[in-house]
Write a protein that holds these residues in place. Structure first.
Motif, mmCIF file in Angstrom:
data_model
loop_
_atom_site.group_PDB
_atom_site.id
_atom_site.type_symbol
_atom_site.label_atom_id
_atom_site.label_comp_id
_atom_site.label_asym_id
_atom_site.label_seq_id
_atom_site.Cartn_x
_atom_site.Cartn_y
_atom_site.Cartn_z
ATOM 1 N N UNK A 72 0.849 -1.191 0.000
ATOM 2 C CA UNK A 72 0.000 0.000 0.000
ATOM 3 C C UNK A 72 0.887 1.245 0.000
ATOM 4 N N UNK A 73 0.482 2.238 -0.765
ATOM 5 C CA UNK A 73 1.255 3.465 -0.891
ATOM 6 C C UNK A 73 0.906 4.418 0.256
ATOM 7 N N UNK A 74 1.596 4.244 1.394
ATOM 8 C CA UNK A 74 1.328 5.075 2.561
ATOM 9 C C UNK A 74 1.743 6.516 2.316
ATOM 10 N N UNK A 75 2.812 6.707 1.540
ATOM 11 C CA UNK A 75 3.273 8.063 1.245
ATOM 12 C C UNK A 75 2.205 8.895 0.557
ATOM 13 N N UNK A 115 7.971 -6.064 13.947
ATOM 14 C CA UNK A 115 8.523 -4.955 13.171
ATOM 15 C C UNK A 115 8.035 -4.843 11.751
ATOM 16 N N UNK A 116 6.948 -5.520 11.414
ATOM 17 C CA UNK A 116 6.379 -5.425 10.069
ATOM 18 C C UNK A 116 4.881 -5.165 10.164
ATOM 19 N N UNK A 117 4.293 -4.742 9.053
ATOM 20 C CA UNK A 117 2.840 -4.712 8.919
ATOM 21 C C UNK A 117 2.485 -5.619 7.747
ATOM 22 N N UNK A 118 1.204 -5.961 7.629
ATOM 23 C CA UNK A 118 0.789 -6.895 6.586
ATOM 24 C C UNK A 118 -0.183 -6.235 5.619
ATOM 25 N N UNK A 119 -0.346 -6.855 4.481
ATOM 26 C CA UNK A 119 -1.296 -6.362 3.510
ATOM 27 C C UNK A 119 -2.013 -7.561 2.878
#
Length: 307
Positions: A1-4, A79-83
């Protein structure tokens, strides 16, 4: 996902003085057709909309550079997130988003004390929305008591209709993806256990024809009833090649049992696993998921707990 892109979009809203933020209070409903949702949209003035953005923006900035990995029902490394794609959730997500539409929202929640989720929807571009979902803690022990607050050293009675907008959030939904910040919340908001049971039933029904487990009916029943095991079996729906490898390489099962000291017994002919006890479940399902390994360099043995 494009969080920026999401971060840039909400930053522009802060300086534009435009009304782009909506808040929804959501109640989950168990129906005969599965999980459904009822939503209520309280009004927000422009200043409060900005305050909400300011509350969640630091967390968004924090996870922008965090590694994103594919969602795993069994957990994830630190230390990670998932998609995952939206279609992973399926109809439950469709129903939740549908409940936010103007013609579907309710003037009041069915049970004003039962608030399960809040959703912050932000229009970061024309007709393009991002959704931040978070579970609402249920403070049930206060339902029959008195809520109050101190004002100038005086206790003032108030209602129990509190909603706390937190810096953290459980999920972000944007375009065709879901960013899973909280793995457990993902499963509970959308009642994924129902999905896991359906997948596990399908997987085990197909596997039954292999006749590799003696006492299969009990094994299947116990697997479905165990909350952790059913997720591991469900994952085989996405990784059917693991089941194929297990069947094709069954002659290696005895060696794995011995090397890893597994609580698994074979029949006299060594052509089937003998299932007799729930204590065998984890070892058998991990075997089906090809979770036992030996490193190439040192021959070190291990178990992949995320399989």
């Amino acid at each position: 996902m494009n969080i920026g892109k999401i971060e840039d979009g909400i930053t522009k809203i802060l300086v534009s003085n435009s009304s782009k933020v909506s808040l929804f209070i959501i109640e989950k409903l168990d129906t005969k057709d599965g999980l459904d949702y009822i939503s209520h949209k309280p009004s927000l003035d422009l200043e409060l909309q900005k305050e909400i953005i300011k509350v969640i923006k630091p967390t968004l900035s924090k996870i922008k550079n965090t590694e994103q990995i594919e969602f795993n029902e069994n957990g994830r490394p630190n230390g990670v997130v998932e998609w995952c794609k939206k279609d992973y959730v399926g109809v439950s997500l469709e129903r939740l988003l549908n409940s936010l539409k103007e013609d579907m929202r309710k003037e009041k929640l069915i049970d004003s004390d039962k608030k399960d989720i809040y959703c912050i929807r932000i229009e970061i571009d024309s007709g393009e929305y991002v959704y931040f979902l978070n579970r609402i803690p249920q403070l049930r022990k206060f339902e029959k008591g008195i809520w109050g607050r101190l004002v100038d050293s005086t206790f003032k009675k108030t209602t129990n209709a509190f909603i706390g907008i937190e810096p953290n959030f459980d999920l972000i939904i944007y375009q065709e993806e879901i960013l899973v910040v909280n793995n457990v919340a993902m499963q509970r908001i959308f009642d994924l256990r129902t999905k896991y049971i359906e997948n596990a039933n399908s997987v085990l029904s197909s596997f039954e024809d292999s006749e590799k487990i003696e006492g299969f009916e009990q094994f299947k029943m116990d697997s479905i009833e165990d909350g952790n095991v059913v997720k591991r079996v469900s994952r085989l729906m996405e990784k059917p090649e693991r089941m194929t490898r297990f069947i094709d390489n069954f002659d290696k099962v005895e060696q794995i049992i011995i090397e890893f000291d597994l609580n698994i017994e074979l029949n006299a002919e060594k052509t089937k696993i003998k299932y007799t006890d729930k204590k065998q479940l984890n070892d058998i399902v991990k075997l089906l998921n090809d979770a036992y390994y030996k490193t190439v360099l040192s021959g070190e043995k291990g178990v992949d707990e995320l399989r």
